[in-house]
Design an enzyme around this catalytic site. Structure first.
Site, PDB file in Angstrom:
ATOM      1  N   GLU A 132       0.739  -1.233  -0.004  1.00 58.65           N
ATOM      2  CA  GLU A 132      -0.095  -0.133  -0.040  1.00 58.65           C
ATOM      3  C   GLU A 132       0.870   1.315  -0.088  1.00 58.65           C
ATOM      4  O   GLU A 132       2.092   1.400   0.353  1.00 58.65           O
ATOM      5  CB  GLU A 132      -0.961   0.035   1.170  1.00 58.65           C
ATOM      6  CG  GLU A 132      -2.062   0.692   1.120  1.00 58.65           C
ATOM      7  CD  GLU A 132      -3.153   0.629   2.303  1.00 58.65           C
ATOM      8  OE1 GLU A 132      -3.405   1.836   2.964  1.00 58.65           O
ATOM      9  OE2 GLU A 132      -3.553  -0.721   2.264  1.00 58.65           O
TER      10      GLU A 132
ATOM     11  N   ASP B 157      -0.022   5.258   0.325  1.00 60.89           N
ATOM     12  CA  ASP B 157      -1.299   6.230   0.952  1.00 60.89           C
ATOM     13  C   ASP B 157      -0.991   7.707   0.925  1.00 60.89           C
ATOM     14  O   ASP B 157       0.180   8.121   1.424  1.00 60.89           O
ATOM     15  CB  ASP B 157      -1.566   5.799   2.214  1.00 60.89           C
ATOM     16  CG  ASP B 157      -2.184   4.304   2.401  1.00 60.89           C
ATOM     17  OD1 ASP B 157      -2.675   3.731   1.472  1.00 60.89           O
ATOM     18  OD2 ASP B 157      -2.267   3.880   3.564  1.00 60.89           O
TER      19      ASP B 157
ATOM     20  N   GLU C 247      -3.629  10.129   2.522  1.00 58.13           N
ATOM     21  CA  GLU C 247      -4.917  10.178   3.276  1.00 58.13           C
ATOM     22  C   GLU C 247      -5.053  11.731   4.175  1.00 58.13           C
ATOM     23  O   GLU C 247      -4.045  12.375   4.527  1.00 58.13           O
ATOM     24  CB  GLU C 247      -5.059   9.561   4.536  1.00 58.13           C
ATOM     25  CG  GLU C 247      -5.098   7.714   4.314  1.00 58.13           C
ATOM     26  CD  GLU C 247      -5.324   7.004   5.393  1.00 58.13           C
ATOM     27  OE1 GLU C 247      -6.104   5.954   5.305  1.00 58.13           O
ATOM     28  OE2 GLU C 247      -4.415   6.960   6.407  1.00 58.13           O
TER      29      GLU C 247
END
Length: 332
Positions: free
Chosen positions: A115, A117, A119
């Protein structure tokens, strides 16, 4: 030749020559890669009517209400590439709201997933959105590598560009063409480095349990819907066959992407951003990691600012009004 003409001329250069075009006086060549329409690159993930493709076919609104969040996902899996979107976040009270722009393969590798990310964490009225980045490889969720930052602008006033460069040697996170974090595939992180093919996701959802002050402030659905707007969607990389999980096609920009490195000017801009705007780093969190993870190189001045928890104590208040908006020069 005036530098303002270069972004126009770059569109007419062969890809091989683009590698020669990179300077602090002009945006990165990666930001000049062609965008795609929603239907060309993406499909609806969840949220039914909470996802709306606009008339131009290239702008998408995703929203959170008391019934559901929403999101979309790329048609293809990718093995490295450059992925980018211009995003305008919801305004006013947004505590508990999480908007995510990220790559993942958790649907394929449940226990060994990768992953990368971005955010965006909402906040109470008068406090700014926070940006969080993270990287996982081979299911290394127990060794979270989160960092959080403030921004030099209000991300709810206008569209701003957020980008991920992912190659077999490094990952770079960008905000408005400014690199804010680089994760290198060095020996200490080799086993935790994302190497498996991933899809690109965008979502908006309720993170009330943790997103704002550790869950102290929740989503207020009386103010819903919370709408995040996406446009200028860029997907460039090596597509992967979803059955064989092997590269099936690389677009023409792959040679540019795979060879791209940060210039000295990029590194300087990144260091300035991190010195001024980083509000949390796992490397400085001595409560979580009494012994820093092996890739961490600690800087005494940042350690003093962040303290033993790796975080500044209070978030900054939002700057109101256009007269307070700052350009990238605010990083200098």
């Amino acid at each position: 030749m005036e530098s303002r003409l270069l972004p126009t001329l770059i569109l007419h250069l062969p890809l091989a020559l683009l590698l020669l075009y990179h300077s602090a006086a002009a945006p990165s060549v990666l930001q000049k890669l062609a965008s795609v329409s929603f239907d060309e690159g993406y499909t609806h993930l969840f949220g039914e009517d909470n996802l709306m493709v606009q008339r131009d076919g290239r702008t998408v609104h995703i929203s959170l209400d008391k019934y559901s969040g929403s999101g979309f996902v790329s048609h293809e899996l990718y093995q490295y590439g450059f992925f980018s979107a211009s995003i305008k976040l919801p305004a006013d009270y947004t505590a508990g709201v999480v908007v995510a722009f990220y790559m993942s393969n958790a649907d394929i590798f449940e226990t060994k997933h990768d992953e990368i990310d971005f955010e965006f964490l909402g906040n109470i009225r008068g406090r700014e959105w926070r940006v969080q980045t993270n990287v996982y490889g081979n299911g290394s969720t127990a060794r979270g590598r989160e960092e959080r930052y403030g921004l030099w602008f209000d991300p709810s006033e206008e569209f701003h560009r957020y980008s991920i460069l992912w190659t077999d040697t490094h990952i770079v996170f960008y905000v408005d063409n400014v690199p804010i974090r680089e994760v290198k595939r060095t020996e200490p992180v080799a086993g935790d480095y994302p190497t498996k093919s991933m899809s690109l996701y965008t979502t908006i959802w309720d993170g009330s349990e943790w997103a704002t002050s550790g869950g102290r402030y929740k989503v207020n659905y009386k103010l819903a819907p919370y709408v995040a707007r996406f446009t200028d969607l860029i997907l460039h990389g090596c597509a992967v066959d979803p059955i064989e999980l092997q590269q099936s096609a690389c677009d023409g920009a792959h040679s540019v992407i795979s060879a791209f490195t940060l210039s000295p000017e990029d590194i300087s801009a990144m260091d300035k951003f991190r010195d001024k705007h980083m509000t949390y780093s796992y490397c400085y969190d001595r409560v979580r990691y009494p012994v820093p993870l092996p890739e961490c190189v600690l800087q005494p001045e940042i350690a003093d600012r962040l303290g033993e928890t790796g975080a500044t104590k209070f978030g900054r208040r939002r700057r109101h009004g256009r007269r307070h908006r700052r350009s990238a020069s605010a990083l200098e």
